[in-house]
Design a protein around this motif. Structure first.
Motif, short mmCIF file in Angstrom:
data_model
loop_
_atom_site.label_atom_id
_atom_site.label_comp_id
_atom_site.label_asym_id
_atom_site.label_seq_id
_atom_site.Cartn_x
_atom_site.Cartn_y
_atom_site.Cartn_z
N UNK A 1 1.52 -0.09 7.40
CA UNK A 1 3.47 -0.15 7.10
C UNK A 1 4.41 0.95 7.11
N UNK A 2 3.25 2.28 6.11
CA UNK A 2 3.74 3.43 6.08
C UNK A 2 3.86 4.13 6.99
N UNK A 3 2.68 3.99 7.80
CA UNK A 3 2.68 4.83 8.48
C UNK A 3 2.39 4.80 10.38
N UNK A 4 2.47 3.36 10.60
CA UNK A 4 3.04 2.77 11.72
C UNK A 4 4.42 2.37 11.70
N UNK A 5 4.17 1.28 10.45
CA UNK A 5 5.81 1.29 10.73
C UNK A 5 6.98 1.83 10.75
N UNK A 6 7.03 3.19 9.88
CA UNK A 6 7.22 4.27 9.52
C UNK A 6 8.51 3.64 7.98
N UNK A 7 7.74 2.80 7.45
CA UNK A 7 8.51 2.24 6.07
C UNK A 7 8.62 3.09 4.79
N UNK A 8 9.38 2.89 3.85
CA UNK A 8 9.15 3.57 3.25
C UNK A 8 8.68 2.97 1.66
N UNK A 9 8.42 3.26 1.16
CA UNK A 9 7.87 2.13 0.52
C UNK A 9 7.78 1.50 -0.40
N UNK A 10 9.68 1.99 -1.39
CA UNK A 10 10.00 1.20 -1.20
C UNK A 10 10.56 -0.23 -0.29
N UNK B 1 9.17 -1.35 2.18
CA UNK B 1 7.51 -1.79 2.06
C UNK B 1 7.70 -2.82 1.01
N UNK B 2 7.57 -2.59 -0.11
CA UNK B 2 7.47 -3.43 -1.59
C UNK B 2 9.07 -4.71 -1.72
N UNK B 3 10.29 -4.35 -0.78
CA UNK B 3 11.43 -5.14 -0.65
C UNK B 3 10.57 -6.53 0.32
N UNK B 4 10.45 -5.89 0.95
CA UNK B 4 9.38 -7.39 2.00
C UNK B 4 8.39 -8.07 2.00
N UNK B 5 7.72 -7.20 1.13
CA UNK B 5 6.35 -8.25 0.16
C UNK B 5 7.10 -9.23 -0.63
N UNK B 6 8.23 -8.77 -1.86
CA UNK B 6 8.43 -9.34 -2.66
C UNK B 6 9.57 -10.50 -2.06
N UNK C 1 2.24 -12.83 2.57
CA UNK C 1 1.45 -11.99 2.30
C UNK C 1 1.65 -11.58 1.36
N UNK C 2 0.93 -10.88 -0.24
CA UNK C 2 1.53 -10.47 -1.50
C UNK C 2 0.48 -9.43 -1.65
N UNK C 3 -0.51 -8.91 -1.47
CA UNK C 3 -1.48 -7.74 -1.44
C UNK C 3 -0.89 -7.35 -0.75
N UNK C 4 -0.87 -5.46 -0.63
CA UNK C 4 -0.52 -4.69 0.23
C UNK C 4 -1.58 -3.83 0.79
N UNK C 5 -2.74 -3.65 -0.36
CA UNK C 5 -3.81 -3.20 0.01
C UNK C 5 -5.02 -4.18 0.56
N UNK C 6 -4.89 -5.26 1.47
CA UNK C 6 -5.10 -6.15 2.35
C UNK C 6 -5.71 -4.96 3.42
N UNK C 7 -6.86 -5.55 4.09
CA UNK C 7 -7.23 -4.83 5.33
C UNK C 7 -6.41 -5.63 6.49
N UNK C 8 -6.63 -4.81 7.50
CA UNK C 8 -6.13 -5.67 8.74
C UNK C 8 -6.28 -5.14 9.72
N UNK C 9 -6.40 -6.41 10.92
CA UNK C 9 -6.98 -5.53 12.30
C UNK C 9 -6.33 -6.51 13.31
N UNK C 10 -6.75 -5.79 14.51
CA UNK C 10 -5.67 -6.74 15.10
C UNK C 10 -6.71 -7.62 15.78
#
Length: 237
Positions: free
Chosen positions: A7-16, A18-23, A34-43
């Motif tokens: 979300x930060x590096x590929x989608x270019x979102x700010x931390x705030x 990103x967290x608003x989306x999750x909340x 998804x509630x855990x921003x640290x979950x591992x993802x793979x295409x």
């Protein structure tokens, strides 16, 4: 890759942002909120949706190699050939096989998987075919089952030793360990006054070395095999 990295590096979102989306429960992974921003993802394993819009995820690389003698388990070396020399993408080995050991080696660019799988806490079994320069008996089987202590006081977790053939000059066996200490199998046999003359890894977790791979050859893992490794490392998909 972790979700927050994407979300930060590929989608270019700010931390705030990103967290608003999750909340706001706007992010779904394989149709689960998804509630855990640290979950591992793979295409290969995941479909990511943000506000019901699908996202294109990076697919990690996963390979199995039948490592021959002579290659070192490193990404690069100034003097010696490495297991990564044949690959165009940036990958690295999961754990290590020393230069004179051959057999099953896994390689990936998935940082979390390569970090977790070798850890003793996950108890991922590694199976080796070994030859030693002397007689193996039930006494060594019992010693391995109790746990071997190296010279210098380093202690190994209990291991399984299965004798295939034994005589005074040479014995062949199968060894199963759940750790990955430096030169562990060789040092275990040295601790019982035997010298390893041949060592081949034939299994890592649920994955076995087949006859389809000759020494030096490699292949990409299937989706099912990738899932097996994620299960071993207790990663969610």
């Amino acid at each position: 890759m972790r979700l927050y990295q994407y979300l930060l590096f590929e989608k270019k979102l700010s931390k705030n942002s990103m967290r608003r989306l999750i909340r706001s429960n706007a992010i779904r992974l394989n149709d689960q909120i998804v509630t855990d921003e640290a979950i591992e993802i793979d295409g290969w394993l995941h479909q990511l949706m943000i506000y019901d819009e699908p996202c294109q995820l990076i697919r990690h690389s996963y390979y199995m190699m039948n490592k021959p003698k002579g290659l070192i388990s490193a990404t690069e070396d100034k003097k010696l050939p490495t297991v990564c020399d044949q690959f165009s993408e940036k990958i690295w080995p999961i754990g290590r096989l020393d230069r004179n050991t051959e057999g099953l080696l896994l390689l990936t660019d998935n940082g979390q998987l390569s970090f977790r799988l070798p850890l003793p806490k996950y108890k991922v079994e590694k199976v080796y075919r070994v030859k030693v320069n002397g007689l193996l008996t039930a006494n060594e089987v019992e010693q391995f089952a109790r746990g071997i202590e190296f010279y210098g006081g380093i202690y190994c977790a209990p291991a399984k030793l299965e004798i295939i053939d034994a005589n005074q000059n040479e014995s062949e066996a199968r060894v199963t360990i759940t750790e990955g200490k430096f030169h562990q199998v060789k040092k275990m046999f040295l601790a019982v006054n035997l010298y390893v003359t041949y060592l081949q890894r034939i299994q890592y977790g649920p994955l076995k070395l087949g006859y389809d791979l000759q020494p030096g050859e490699f292949r990409a893992l299937s989706i099912d095999e990738i899932k097996m490794l994620w299960d071993c490392a207790q990663l969610q998909y």
